[in-house]
Design a protein around this motif. Structure first.
Motif, short mmCIF file in Angstrom:
data_model
loop_
_atom_site.label_atom_id
_atom_site.label_comp_id
_atom_site.label_asym_id
_atom_site.label_seq_id
_atom_site.Cartn_x
_atom_site.Cartn_y
_atom_site.Cartn_z
N LEU A 126 54.52 -4.34 -44.29
CA LEU A 126 54.18 -3.00 -43.79
C LEU A 126 54.15 -2.98 -42.27
O LEU A 126 54.55 -1.98 -41.66
CB LEU A 126 52.84 -2.55 -44.37
CG LEU A 126 52.83 -2.27 -45.87
CD1 LEU A 126 51.42 -1.90 -46.33
CD2 LEU A 126 53.81 -1.17 -46.22
N THR A 147 56.68 -0.38 -40.33
CA THR A 147 56.19 0.70 -39.47
C THR A 147 56.72 0.58 -38.05
O THR A 147 56.79 1.59 -37.34
CB THR A 147 54.65 0.71 -39.44
OG1 THR A 147 54.17 -0.58 -39.04
CG2 THR A 147 54.08 1.05 -40.81
N SER A 183 60.82 5.19 -43.77
CA SER A 183 59.72 4.56 -44.52
C SER A 183 59.24 5.42 -45.68
O SER A 183 58.28 5.07 -46.35
CB SER A 183 58.55 4.26 -43.58
OG SER A 183 58.09 5.45 -42.95
#
Length: 300
Positions: free
Chosen positions: A139, A143, A149
């Protein structure tokens, strides 16, 4: 297995001391920092300080974290080499009224580690499983990648052998989402070369040493990343690869090829249809034959 240590349920943040109340019997799946120890959550500290048993992938690695925050709990090993023996003991401990905190060396347990077996065993025994969320390398990389995403697929580690790696990438080629992989730095150049060959020159990003002093996010088309790491020295640290979804024309081309294969298969045998499609499209007969078999299986 008696690791209650009731008098030592506490933790430190700086010079401030905090107490932690005993936990209900359950398996607590605790995320820990992926590099920067400051990324631990308050809830994770409370859980680790209060748990009767702290089960670790590597007790030496976890001890560094516990010492940083003044947590005095004993630890026990739970990893892929002892899971068959340690798992039932931990489940038995929970069933007898104890709390077990499960941690991996870094990040969220169960992501590319054997913790899922313990969760599965706990659920089968009718025990409570409590997630304590926090840091996750996949993650963190996603990001910061600059790639879509809204839909992504974590594909873990690709096979180390080139043929098996290509086969797995072929299976993922048409997935309409950003793909996220973990990879060994020693195989990074080979992996990127396979990705260019199978997935095409898509936008991509590589995260390395995330949250650590020498953190790096390198964003470029796959071909540029492959060229860079082919010439560079073997990078250090954990590596996360993010690859953008297939562009619209690639997806349309895949749909056109599927239609061509099915049309040819109505007029001739599967092997011949794959060979004819290979001649017409420039693709590999073996790949097209495998795709035709998948299409036929889906249609049954």
């Amino acid at each position: 297995m008696d690791d209650r240590q009731d008098g030592n349920r506490g933790y430190m943040i700086g010079q401030a001391a905090f107490g932690a109340r005993p936990l209900e019997p359950a398996l607590y799946v605790v995320a820990t920092p992926i590099g920067n120890l400051g990324d631990i959550t308050i809830r994770a500290l409370e859980t680790l300080a209060a748990a009767d048993i702290v089960a670790c992938e590597d007790t030496r690695v976890t001890r560094v974290l516990l010492d940083r925050y003044g947590i005095k709990r004993r630890t026990t090993a739970y990893h892929e080499h002892n899971a068959d023996e340690a798992g039932p003991r931990l489940v038995e401990a929970i069933a007898s009224g104890r709390s077990v905190a499960l941690v991996s060396d870094a990040g969220t347990p169960l992501v590319s580690d054997p913790g899922y077996r313990l969760v599965e065993q706990a659920i089968e025994a009718g025990l409570r499983v409590v997630p304590i969320p926090g840091a996750s390398a996949l993650l963190a990389a996603l990001t910061a990648s600059g790639l879509p995403s809204d839909a992504f697929l974590f594909a873990g580690f690709l096979p180390s052998k080139s043929g098996q790696r290509r086969t797995r990438l072929e299976e993922l080629r048409a997935v309409p989402a950003t793909l996220v992989f973990y990879e060994s730095p020693r195989r990074l150049d080979e992996c990127l070369a396979s990705m260019v060959e199978v997935l095409g020159d898509r936008p991509a990003a590589i995260g390395r040493e995330l949250t650590k002093t020498f953190e790096e996010m390198r964003r470029a088309p796959l071909s540029a990343l492959a060229a860079h790491y082919a010439d560079a020295d073997t990078p250090k640290g954990e590596v996360v690869i993010c690859v953008g979804p297939p562009i619209a024309r690639e997806m349309e081309a895949a749909e056109d090829i599927d239609a061509l294969l099915l049309s040819l298969a109505e007029e001739m045998g599967s092997s011949r249809a794959a060979g004819e499609a290979a001649r017409m499209t420039g693709g590999r007969k073996a790949d097209l034959y495998r795709r035709l078999m998948d299409l036929k299986a889906d249609g049954d």
